[in-house]
Write a protein that holds these residues in place. Structure first.
Motif, PDB file in Angstrom:
ATOM      1  N   ARG A  43       6.297  -3.605  54.941  1.00 27.57           N
ATOM      2  CA  ARG A  43       6.331  -2.828  56.174  1.00 27.57           C
ATOM      3  C   ARG A  43       6.395  -1.484  55.786  1.00 27.57           C
ATOM      4  O   ARG A  43       5.603  -0.578  56.419  1.00 27.57           O
ATOM      5  N   GLU A  44       7.119  -1.106  54.646  1.00 29.82           N
ATOM      6  CA  GLU A  44       7.137   0.476  54.207  1.00 29.82           C
ATOM      7  C   GLU A  44       5.544   0.921  53.947  1.00 29.82           C
ATOM      8  O   GLU A  44       5.315   1.857  53.714  1.00 29.82           O
ATOM      9  N   GLN A  45       4.998  -0.210  53.283  1.00 35.28           N
ATOM     10  CA  GLN A  45       3.403   0.173  52.850  1.00 35.28           C
ATOM     11  C   GLN A  45       2.450  -0.029  53.842  1.00 35.28           C
ATOM     12  O   GLN A  45       1.318   0.112  53.833  1.00 35.28           O
ATOM     13  N   GLY A  46       2.943  -0.362  55.160  1.00 34.50           N
ATOM     14  CA  GLY A  46       2.188  -0.320  56.375  1.00 34.50           C
ATOM     15  C   GLY A  46       1.371  -1.714  56.223  1.00 34.50           C
ATOM     16  O   GLY A  46       0.277  -1.843  57.074  1.00 34.50           O
ATOM     17  N   ARG A  47       1.998  -2.793  55.733  1.00 34.67           N
ATOM     18  CA  ARG A  47       1.243  -3.946  55.814  1.00 34.67           C
ATOM     19  C   ARG A  47       2.217  -5.022  56.424  1.00 34.67           C
ATOM     20  O   ARG A  47       3.556  -4.735  56.656  1.00 34.67           O
ATOM     21  N   SER A  48       1.629  -6.136  56.700  1.00 34.62           N
ATOM     22  CA  SER A  48       2.498  -7.373  57.444  1.00 34.62           C
ATOM     23  C   SER A  48       2.288  -8.784  56.347  1.00 34.62           C
ATOM     24  O   SER A  48       1.276  -8.651  55.845  1.00 34.62           O
ATOM     25  N   LEU A  49       3.141  -9.438  56.637  1.00 34.09           N
ATOM     26  CA  LEU A  49       2.969 -10.817  56.149  1.00 34.09           C
ATOM     27  C   LEU A  49       2.281 -11.845  57.035  1.00 34.09           C
ATOM     28  O   LEU A  49       2.163 -13.087  56.788  1.00 34.09           O
ATOM     29  N   THR A  50       1.944 -11.390  58.195  1.00 35.32           N
ATOM     30  CA  THR A  50       1.253 -12.259  59.188  1.00 35.32           C
ATOM     31  C   THR A  50      -0.185 -12.383  58.897  1.00 35.32           C
ATOM     32  O   THR A  50      -0.638 -13.460  59.227  1.00 35.32           O
ATOM     33  N   GLY A  51      -0.798 -11.582  58.132  1.00 35.35           N
ATOM     34  CA  GLY A  51      -2.459 -11.705  57.802  1.00 35.35           C
ATOM     35  C   GLY A  51      -2.702 -12.671  56.245  1.00 35.35           C
ATOM     36  O   GLY A  51      -1.820 -13.330  55.944  1.00 35.35           O
ATOM     37  N   GLY A  52      -3.870 -12.596  56.385  1.00 37.93           N
ATOM     38  CA  GLY A  52      -4.267 -13.576  55.031  1.00 37.93           C
ATOM     39  C   GLY A  52      -3.400 -13.227  53.804  1.00 37.93           C
ATOM     40  O   GLY A  52      -3.030 -13.971  53.215  1.00 37.93           O
ATOM     41  N   GLN A  53      -3.601 -11.989  53.548  1.00 42.21           N
ATOM     42  CA  GLN A  53      -3.040 -11.458  52.317  1.00 42.21           C
ATOM     43  C   GLN A  53      -1.525 -11.514  52.338  1.00 42.21           C
ATOM     44  O   GLN A  53      -0.839 -11.889  51.240  1.00 42.21           O
ATOM     45  N   GLY A  54      -1.023 -11.093  53.537  1.00 40.13           N
ATOM     46  CA  GLY A  54       0.489 -11.388  53.778  1.00 40.13           C
ATOM     47  C   GLY A  54       1.126 -12.635  53.393  1.00 40.13           C
ATOM     48  O   GLY A  54       1.959 -12.995  52.732  1.00 40.13           O
ATOM     49  N   GLN A  55       0.327 -13.932  54.039  1.00 38.35           N
ATOM     50  CA  GLN A  55       0.595 -15.206  53.785  1.00 38.35           C
ATOM     51  C   GLN A  55       0.453 -15.507  52.354  1.00 38.35           C
ATOM     52  O   GLN A  55       1.079 -16.349  51.737  1.00 38.35           O
ATOM     53  N   GLY A  56      -0.624 -15.184  51.720  1.00 36.03           N
ATOM     54  CA  GLY A  56      -0.716 -15.460  50.377  1.00 36.03           C
ATOM     55  C   GLY A  56       0.396 -14.825  49.389  1.00 36.03           C
ATOM     56  O   GLY A  56       0.912 -15.386  48.635  1.00 36.03           O
ATOM     57  N   LEU A  57       0.850 -13.730  49.616  1.00 36.65           N
ATOM     58  CA  LEU A  57       1.866 -13.154  48.884  1.00 36.65           C
ATOM     59  C   LEU A  57       3.143 -13.622  49.407  1.00 36.65           C
ATOM     60  O   LEU A  57       3.875 -14.159  48.395  1.00 36.65           O
ATOM     61  N   ALA A  58       3.387 -14.192  50.619  1.00 36.62           N
ATOM     62  CA  ALA A  58       4.644 -15.057  50.855  1.00 36.62           C
ATOM     63  C   ALA A  58       4.534 -16.350  49.959  1.00 36.62           C
ATOM     64  O   ALA A  58       5.710 -16.439  49.293  1.00 36.62           O
ATOM     65  N   LEU A  59       3.479 -16.878  49.749  1.00 35.78           N
ATOM     66  CA  LEU A  59       3.320 -17.979  49.173  1.00 35.78           C
ATOM     67  C   LEU A  59       3.568 -17.795  47.472  1.00 35.78           C
ATOM     68  O   LEU A  59       4.248 -18.429  46.936  1.00 35.78           O
ATOM     69  N   GLY A  60       3.023 -16.531  47.123  1.00 31.68           N
ATOM     70  CA  GLY A  60       3.068 -16.187  45.607  1.00 31.68           C
ATOM     71  C   GLY A  60       4.584 -15.947  45.295  1.00 31.68           C
ATOM     72  O   GLY A  60       5.008 -16.248  44.258  1.00 31.68           O
ATOM     73  N   VAL A  61       5.371 -15.279  46.283  1.00 31.01           N
ATOM     74  CA  VAL A  61       6.667 -14.907  45.995  1.00 31.01           C
ATOM     75  C   VAL A  61       7.374 -16.231  45.995  1.00 31.01           C
ATOM     76  O   VAL A  61       8.213 -16.501  44.870  1.00 31.01           O
ATOM     77  N   GLN A  62       7.202 -17.188  46.665  1.00 34.37           N
ATOM     78  CA  GLN A  62       7.952 -18.370  46.793  1.00 34.37           C
ATOM     79  C   GLN A  62       7.470 -19.365  45.581  1.00 34.37           C
ATOM     80  O   GLN A  62       8.371 -19.906  44.856  1.00 34.37           O
ATOM     81  N   THR A  63       6.307 -19.245  45.145  1.00 33.19           N
ATOM     82  CA  THR A  63       5.856 -19.981  43.794  1.00 33.19           C
ATOM     83  C   THR A  63       6.454 -19.212  42.487  1.00 33.19           C
ATOM     84  O   THR A  63       6.963 -19.792  41.737  1.00 33.19           O
ATOM     85  N   ALA A  64       6.599 -17.735  42.711  1.00 32.95           N
ATOM     86  CA  ALA A  64       7.252 -17.113  41.489  1.00 32.95           C
ATOM     87  C   ALA A  64       8.675 -17.413  41.460  1.00 32.95           C
ATOM     88  O   ALA A  64       9.287 -17.692  40.172  1.00 32.95           O
ATOM     89  N   VAL A  65       9.564 -17.425  42.574  1.00 37.34           N
ATOM     90  CA  VAL A  65      10.781 -17.994  42.509  1.00 37.34           C
ATOM     91  C   VAL A  65      10.958 -19.193  41.916  1.00 37.34           C
ATOM     92  O   VAL A  65      11.851 -19.525  41.085  1.00 37.34           O
ATOM     93  N   ASP A  66      10.175 -20.255  42.564  1.00 37.49           N
ATOM     94  CA  ASP A  66      10.453 -21.684  42.099  1.00 37.49           C
ATOM     95  C   ASP A  66      10.095 -21.885  40.376  1.00 37.49           C
ATOM     96  O   ASP A  66      10.921 -22.498  39.848  1.00 37.49           O
ATOM     97  N   THR A  67       9.154 -20.989  40.058  1.00 32.63           N
ATOM     98  CA  THR A  67       8.735 -21.177  38.749  1.00 32.63           C
ATOM     99  C   THR A  67       9.677 -20.424  37.705  1.00 32.63           C
ATOM    100  O   THR A  67      10.228 -21.146  36.725  1.00 32.63           O
ATOM    101  N   PHE A  68      10.275 -19.459  38.251  1.00 33.45           N
ATOM    102  CA  PHE A  68      11.520 -18.946  37.519  1.00 33.45           C
ATOM    103  C   PHE A  68      12.703 -19.826  37.382  1.00 33.45           C
ATOM    104  O   PHE A  68      13.261 -20.083  36.272  1.00 33.45           O
ATOM    105  N   VAL A  69      13.199 -20.282  38.504  1.00 29.39           N
ATOM    106  CA  VAL A  69      14.299 -21.140  38.409  1.00 29.39           C
ATOM    107  C   VAL A  69      14.225 -22.400  37.600  1.00 29.39           C
ATOM    108  O   VAL A  69      14.941 -22.879  36.943  1.00 29.39           O
ATOM    109  N   ASP A  70      12.894 -22.993  37.661  1.00 29.86           N
ATOM    110  CA  ASP A  70      12.533 -24.241  36.828  1.00 29.86           C
ATOM    111  C   ASP A  70      12.360 -23.884  35.474  1.00 29.86           C
ATOM    112  O   ASP A  70      12.893 -24.420  34.405  1.00 29.86           O
TER     113      ASP A  70
END
Length: 440
Positions: A43-70
């Motif tokens: 939001r500070e960058q003027g972007r949203s998680l609702t668009g295609g890139q936002g959804q992709g980034l949300a999925l990427g963050v979830q993937t990064a967290v899962d990979t790290f803890v594993d």
């Protein structure tokens, strides 16, 4: 990026299995915490998680967290798949017009929040379900921040790869457009419009083609600006300049080409682009051989006669040899004098006094030479077409034989250079012998 988290932080090999199990138990809480942090950063960058890139980034963050803890539980496992996810996110960042460091900022904030969460959870759980010991937390911190740097590096590689590929695609697209415009047969309007749309280039009503020394088409086009598109065709850059009549556009193009040798084709309607291209191409070749003056950027419209006579290599020289053949048998000095006189007489339209002034000689000398020329060339001197051809020939070969060296013989006239029939200023030639084009 390293192939395994163990390569980033070797100390993970010394962690007890319970540490990895503990982090896995925090997976859901970490997802919620980090997604909130990432959403705020975007939001500070003027972007949203609702668009295609936002959804992709949300999925990427979830993937990064899962990979790290594993990976903390199994530090030898490969990280290639996660690296590819962030490489793809970097490509998307470029396509959507974001900065190369925007994604790194999001990742860094996420990593700090994971570390803060782990510290807070360990402190609050002390005595009930204690988390990693402080020494273990420091090992996890080293792995975490190294891991995030690796993901950010993969994203940056993806960003730069997309930038490079896009530049290559644009160069191909614009080269196709320029090639279509200057090809021998004008393309169908629908084909041209499709190519222009692909290049994001509004079709102009008029254009001009610049031929420029070098092969840096994109750099030349950017320097000229104003919608110019360029491609390397042959051995030089060909720039299509839209609507050259726009005030200041040609001046800006010349300023952008300071220090470069270039030739500007004429302004033509869009469907005649090939004419402008061919003239600029030929003009640049002549300019490279020093035939069009010393100005760095020459305009074809200022050199049309030179382009006409030099279009086919060797043709103008052959014309001169053929048309000036009557002078070929003379001594070099006489040939040169007669050629200069004939050239001056044609340019001055038979005005003897003016020719004499141009040649710094006496009018009677000019008349004497013209009688010699009439003997050599006969009726051709009275034929408008023949005079035109003679003018072109003399322009190409002004001395009548440029490859011959003059001798020391002089074009002497009797009695000190004056024709005796004009000794007292009276024309004593037979009737009808006066110069037909004499004035003065």
């Amino acid at each position: 990026m390293s192939d395994a988290l163990l390569d980033i932080e070797p100390g993970l090999a010394g962690l007890a299995p319970a540490v990895g199990d503990h982090l896995r138990g925090l997976r859901g809480a970490l997802h919620a915490r980090i997604l909130g942090t990432v959403r705020a950063a975007m939001r500070e960058q003027g972007r949203s998680l609702t668009g295609g890139q936002g959804q992709g980034l949300a999925l990427g963050v979830q993937t990064a967290v899962d990979t790290f803890v594993d990976a903390v539980a199994d530090p030898g496992r490969e990280l290639t798949a996660t690296r590819e996810v962030f490489h793809a996110l970097g490509r998307t960042e470029y396509r959507e017009g974001h900065r190369v460091d925007a994604l790194r900022t999001v990742l860094t904030l996420g990593a700090r929040d994971i570390w803060a969460f782990l510290v807070e959870h360990t402190t609050s759980a002390a005595g009930r379900n204690p988390g990693p010991a402080p020494a273990d937390l420091y090992v996890i911190a080293g792995a975490l921040f190294g891991y995030v740097d690796a993901l950010a590096g993969a994203a940056a590689e993806g960003f730069l790869d997309e930038q490079r590929d896009t530049a290559q695609d644009w160069a191909t697209t614009r080269r196709r457009l320029v090639t279509l415009l200057v090809q021998p047969d004008p393309p169908a309007e629908a084909v041209l419009r499709a190519a222009a749309d692909a290049a994001r280039w509004p079709l102009p009503t008029t254009l001009a083609v610049l031929s420029v020394d070098g092969t840096d088409a994109e750099q030349v086009a950017r320097g000229i600006g104003a919608g110019a598109v360029a491609a390397v065709i042959g051995d030089a850059v060909r720039v299509v300049l839209p609507d050259p009549g726009t005030p200041g556009r040609l001046d800006r193009a010349r300023q952008a080409l300071v220090g470069r040798r270039a030739a500007l084709g004429p302004t033509v309607e869009r469907h005649r682009a090939r004419l402008s291209y061919r003239l600029s191409r030929r003009a640049l070749t002549l300019h490279q051989h020093g035939a069009l003056g010393r100005e760095p950027v020459v305009s074809c419209d200022d050199h049309l006669l030179g382009l006409l006579t030099a279009w086919e290599p060797g043709l103008a020289a052959h014309l001169a040899d053929t048309v000036l053949a009557p002078l070929a048998g003379l001594r070099p000095t006489a040939r040169r004098a007669l050629a200069e006189t004939l050239h001056g007489w044609l340019r001055r339209q038979g005005q003897v006094v003016a020719v004499a002034e141009d040649l710094h000689t006496h009018p009677q000398t000019v008349r004497y030479r013209m009688r010699q020329l009439r003997t050599l060339f006969g009726p051709a001197l009275d034929d408008p077409d023949a005079r035109l051809v003679l003018t072109l020939a003399l322009r190409q070969q002004p001395t009548g034989a440029a490859d011959q060296q003059p001798d020391r013989a002089q074009d002497q006239l009797p009695t000190g250079g004056a024709d005796p029939r004009f000794a007292d200023g009276v024309d004593r030639r037979p009737a009808g012998g006066a110069d037909r084009y004499r004035s003065g």
